[in-house]
Scaffold this motif. Structure first.
Motif, PDB file in Angstrom:
ATOM      1  N   SER A  88      -5.954  11.948  14.919  1.00 56.81           N
ATOM      2  CA  SER A  88      -5.755  11.093  13.740  1.00 56.81           C
ATOM      3  C   SER A  88      -4.574  11.642  12.961  1.00 56.81           C
ATOM      4  CB  SER A  88      -7.010  11.082  12.849  1.00 56.81           C
ATOM      5  OG  SER A  88      -7.169  12.336  12.221  1.00 56.81           O
ATOM      6  N   GLU A  93      -1.950  16.412  10.168  1.00 59.14           N
ATOM      7  CA  GLU A  93      -1.617  17.093   8.907  1.00 59.14           C
ATOM      8  C   GLU A  93      -2.338  18.436   8.823  1.00 59.14           C
ATOM      9  OE1 GLU A  93      -2.208  14.592   5.499  1.00 59.14           O
ATOM     10  OE2 GLU A  93      -1.213  12.885   6.434  1.00 59.14           O
ATOM     11  N   TYR A 114      -0.847   9.584  -0.161  1.00 62.35           N
ATOM     12  CA  TYR A 114      -1.979   8.995   0.550  1.00 62.35           C
ATOM     13  C   TYR A 114      -3.236   9.779   0.150  1.00 62.35           C
ATOM     14  CZ  TYR A 114      -5.097   7.747   4.345  1.00 62.35           C
ATOM     15  OH  TYR A 114      -6.180   7.335   5.064  1.00 62.35           O
ATOM     16  N   THR A 117      -4.478  12.616   2.316  1.00 58.66           N
ATOM     17  CA  THR A 117      -3.590  13.785   2.333  1.00 58.66           C
ATOM     18  C   THR A 117      -3.881  14.663   1.122  1.00 58.66           C
ATOM     19  OG1 THR A 117      -1.866  12.540   3.469  1.00 58.66           O
ATOM     20  CG2 THR A 117      -1.164  14.507   2.272  1.00 58.66           C
ATOM     21  N   GLU A 158       6.266  11.665   0.882  1.00 59.21           N
ATOM     22  CA  GLU A 158       5.966  10.348   1.444  1.00 59.21           C
ATOM     23  C   GLU A 158       7.012   9.422   0.855  1.00 59.21           C
ATOM     24  OE1 GLU A 158       2.123   8.340   1.034  1.00 59.21           O
ATOM     25  OE2 GLU A 158       1.217  10.320   1.098  1.00 59.21           O
ATOM     26  N   ASN A 162       2.227   5.319  -0.814  1.00 61.74           N
ATOM     27  CA  ASN A 162       1.090   4.452  -0.626  1.00 61.74           C
ATOM     28  C   ASN A 162       0.155   4.658  -1.804  1.00 61.74           C
ATOM     29  OD1 ASN A 162      -1.109   3.092   0.406  1.00 61.74           O
ATOM     30  ND2 ASN A 162      -1.730   4.747   1.765  1.00 61.74           N
ATOM     31  N   ASP A 187       6.033  12.355   5.583  1.00 62.33           N
ATOM     32  CA  ASP A 187       5.081  11.415   6.167  1.00 62.33           C
ATOM     33  C   ASP A 187       5.825  10.082   6.306  1.00 62.33           C
ATOM     34  OD1 ASP A 187       3.144   9.462   6.616  1.00 62.33           O
ATOM     35  OD2 ASP A 187       1.622  10.506   5.442  1.00 62.33           O
ATOM     36  N   THR A 189       4.908   7.376   7.926  1.00 61.56           N
ATOM     37  CA  THR A 189       3.999   6.323   8.382  1.00 61.56           C
ATOM     38  C   THR A 189       4.423   4.937   7.902  1.00 61.56           C
ATOM     39  OG1 THR A 189       2.146   7.871   8.436  1.00 61.56           O
ATOM     40  CG2 THR A 189       1.592   5.532   8.258  1.00 61.56           C
ATOM     41  N   PHE A 190       4.791   4.829   6.612  1.00 63.94           N
ATOM     42  CA  PHE A 190       5.109   3.504   6.066  1.00 63.94           C
ATOM     43  C   PHE A 190       6.446   2.991   6.578  1.00 63.94           C
ATOM     44  CE2 PHE A 190       2.515   2.129   2.203  1.00 63.94           C
ATOM     45  CZ  PHE A 190       1.365   2.660   2.728  1.00 63.94           C
ATOM     46  N   SER A 209       0.657   8.810  10.726  1.00 62.12           N
ATOM     47  CA  SER A 209      -0.590   8.213  11.152  1.00 62.12           C
ATOM     48  C   SER A 209      -0.166   7.119  12.133  1.00 62.12           C
ATOM     49  CB  SER A 209      -1.342   7.616   9.965  1.00 62.12           C
ATOM     50  OG  SER A 209      -2.423   6.843  10.462  1.00 62.12           O
ATOM     51  N   THR A 211      -2.032   5.426  13.739  1.00 63.29           N
ATOM     52  CA  THR A 211      -3.013   4.361  13.517  1.00 63.29           C
ATOM     53  C   THR A 211      -2.334   3.112  12.943  1.00 63.29           C
ATOM     54  OG1 THR A 211      -4.492   6.157  12.826  1.00 63.29           O
ATOM     55  CG2 THR A 211      -5.224   3.910  12.371  1.00 63.29           C
ATOM     56  N   VAL A 221      -6.964   4.944  16.486  1.00 60.89           N
ATOM     57  CA  VAL A 221      -6.690   5.933  15.438  1.00 60.89           C
ATOM     58  C   VAL A 221      -5.938   7.098  16.084  1.00 60.89           C
ATOM     59  CG1 VAL A 221      -7.782   7.614  13.877  1.00 60.89           C
ATOM     60  CG2 VAL A 221      -8.678   5.282  14.035  1.00 60.89           C
TER      61      VAL A 221
HETATM   62  C1  LIG Z   1      -3.487   6.392   7.134  1.00 58.17           C
HETATM   63  C2  LIG Z   1      -2.512   7.369   6.621  1.00 58.17           C
HETATM   64  C3  LIG Z   1      -2.668   8.736   6.854  1.00 58.17           C
HETATM   65  C4  LIG Z   1      -3.880   9.324   7.565  1.00 58.17           C
HETATM   66  O1  LIG Z   1      -3.931   8.922   8.891  1.00 58.17           O
HETATM   67  P1  LIG Z   1      -5.303   8.711   9.740  1.00 58.17           P
HETATM   68  O2  LIG Z   1      -4.799   8.247  11.052  1.00 58.17           O
HETATM   69  O3  LIG Z   1      -6.120   7.694   8.998  1.00 58.17           O
HETATM   70  O4  LIG Z   1      -5.993  10.025   9.775  1.00 58.17           O
HETATM   71  C5  LIG Z   1      -1.688   9.592   6.380  1.00 58.17           C
HETATM   72  N1  LIG Z   1      -0.613   9.134   5.700  1.00 58.17           N
HETATM   73  C6  LIG Z   1      -0.447   7.828   5.445  1.00 58.17           C
HETATM   74  C7  LIG Z   1       0.762   7.379   4.686  1.00 58.17           C
HETATM   75  C8  LIG Z   1      -1.383   6.894   5.886  1.00 58.17           C
HETATM   76  O5  LIG Z   1      -1.208   5.599   5.614  1.00 58.17           O
END
Ligand SMILES: *Cc1c(COP(=O)(O)O)cnc(C)c1O
Length: 410
Positions: A88, A93, A114, A117, A158, A162, A187, A189-190, A209, A211, A221
């Protein structure tokens, strides 16, 4: 490209983003020609005599060929030296923080990080002697003031954040972190590696992530780390293996703690990564149209989208990103109306998470960010967050228009 006998060794580093995402680490299987890396559902590997490993594979916590394919593709997508796939995002992290911090160290965290985090750093690492300071990352002076030279070992970034979509200047923060002997972690992710390449801007390591957008279909995930070429541990730290190389330290901890991605999850995530660019283009054009619609709507008091000129981080985002992404947040003026809107959509599904092909709506204060209620990271209770999917945008706008009418009545 020449046809190598061994998988994963073609060099795609000079190719474009989608070519790397589709091919890096994914040469056709040498035994069968299978175009897609197989799901190696095996825990162990036959040795040709003691220690005679084929391709380095010994036990699947340490390495598995399906996971290797994903890790190579992720490293190529982010322009990094090494990729690591986890069960995940939070597992990624957790491993990174264990590899880079020791009791007494200090971390700078975004004040709208997040929620998970923040919870990990404050409530899991806190009792192990790690201190943290939440700070508004869009304010570089505040970040400098929060850094404690000699104690701060990680500056966690980040961008966009988020759920408030705050934008931080990665290059500026990387320079401040480096000057203090700390690592800059982003991070991503976004934004995704398609829209933002933090390692090229000076970050030491990228967190995902998977996910979310990389997996892209809300069906798996996962998490990842990608380490920059030559990145070192924070000044003064050696890994348990006696090296200061960050990728070596992460590799040691990934195996030693073992929160790895399984082969099925790695395969699904790799499948998602291949279409990341085309999906992000549609997420973004839909998000832009929805942001414009919301700006003009009288039941909306403010719209937060880095692509809008009105966004305080617009200029930085335009400089360091190649697009503004698919997340849009807005405020309705009251918690009751925000909750009513969240409960009234039909195309947008009321759910946590983000980054899938289907549009999602949520109320961060009560849902994703419930764990930070009552802390400095608490988010406004009239905030609604959209993960704009890739459906037909006219259907998405009609859905929001009807839901906003119900929100106004609430
Ligand atoms: C969802 C998310 C996470 C955590 O990831 P998981 O896969 O849910 O453990 C970390 N950082 C951001 C920005 C997220 O959107």
């Amino acid at each position: 490209m020449t046809n190598h006998a061994h998988p994963h060794d073609d060099d795609w580093s000079s190719a474009g983003f989608s070519t790397r995402a589709i091919h890096a680490g994914q040469d056709p299987d040498p035994a069968t020609g299978a175009v897609v890396p197989p799901i190696y559902a095996t825990s162990t590997y036959k040795q040709d005599g003691v220690g005679g490993l084929r391709g380095g594979y010994e036990y699947s916590r340490s390495a598995n060929p399906t996971r290797t394919a994903l890790e190579s593709a992720l490293a190529a997508a982010e322009g990094g030296a090494a990729g690591f796939a986890f069960a995940s995002g939070l597992a990624a992290e957790d491993t990174l923080l264990r590899a880079t911090l020791r009791p007494g160290d200090h971390v700078v965290v975004p004040n709208d990080a997040y929620g998970g985090t923040y919870r990990l750093i404050a409530r899991v690492f806190g009792p192990w002697g790690i201190e943290h300071t939440p700070v508004d990352l869009s304010d570089a002076d505040a970040v400098v003031a929060a850094i404690q030279p000699g104690r701060t070992k990680v500056v966690w970034v980040e961008t966009p954040t988020n759920p408030l979509l705050g934008v931080a200047d990665i290059a500026v923060l990387a320079a401040h972190a480096r000057a203090a002997g700390a690592l800059l972690v982003v991070d991503n992710t976004f934004a995704t590696p398609y829209l933002q390449q933090p390692l090229a801007l000076g970050a030491d390591v990228v967190v995902h992530s998977t996910t979310k957008y990389i997996g892209g279909h809300s069906d798996v995930v996962g998490g990842a780390l990608v380490v920059a070429d030559g990145a070192q541990l924070p000044v003064g730290l050696e890994s348990p293996t006696g090296t200061t190389n960050l990728a070596d330290a992460v590799r040691f901890h990934q195996n030693a703690s073992g929160a790895v991605a399984g082969p099925f999850d790695a395969w699904l995530t790799l499948r998602g990564l291949k279409t990341l660019a085309v999906r992000m283009d549609r997420h973004e054009s839909n998000a832009r149209a929805i942001a414009d619609f919301l700006v003009a709507h009288d039941a909306v008091t403010s719209v937060i989208y880095p692509g809008l000129d009105s966004h305080p981080g617009h200029e930085v985002a335009a400089r360091q990103m190649t697009g503004f992404g698919g997340m849009v947040s807005f405020r309705t003026g009251s918690e009751a109306s925000a909750l009513a809107v969240c409960g009234a959509t039909h195309v947008f599904t009321l759910a946590e998470s983000l980054g899938g092909v289907e549009s999602l709506i949520e109320h961060p204060h009560k849902m994703t960010h419930g764990s930070v209620a009552g802390t400095e990271l608490e988010v406004p209770d009239d905030l609604v967050r959209l993960s704009v999917g890739i459906e037909d945008v006219a259907d998405l706008i009609a859905d929001l228009d009807a839901a906003l009418a119900e929100g106004r009545a609430a």
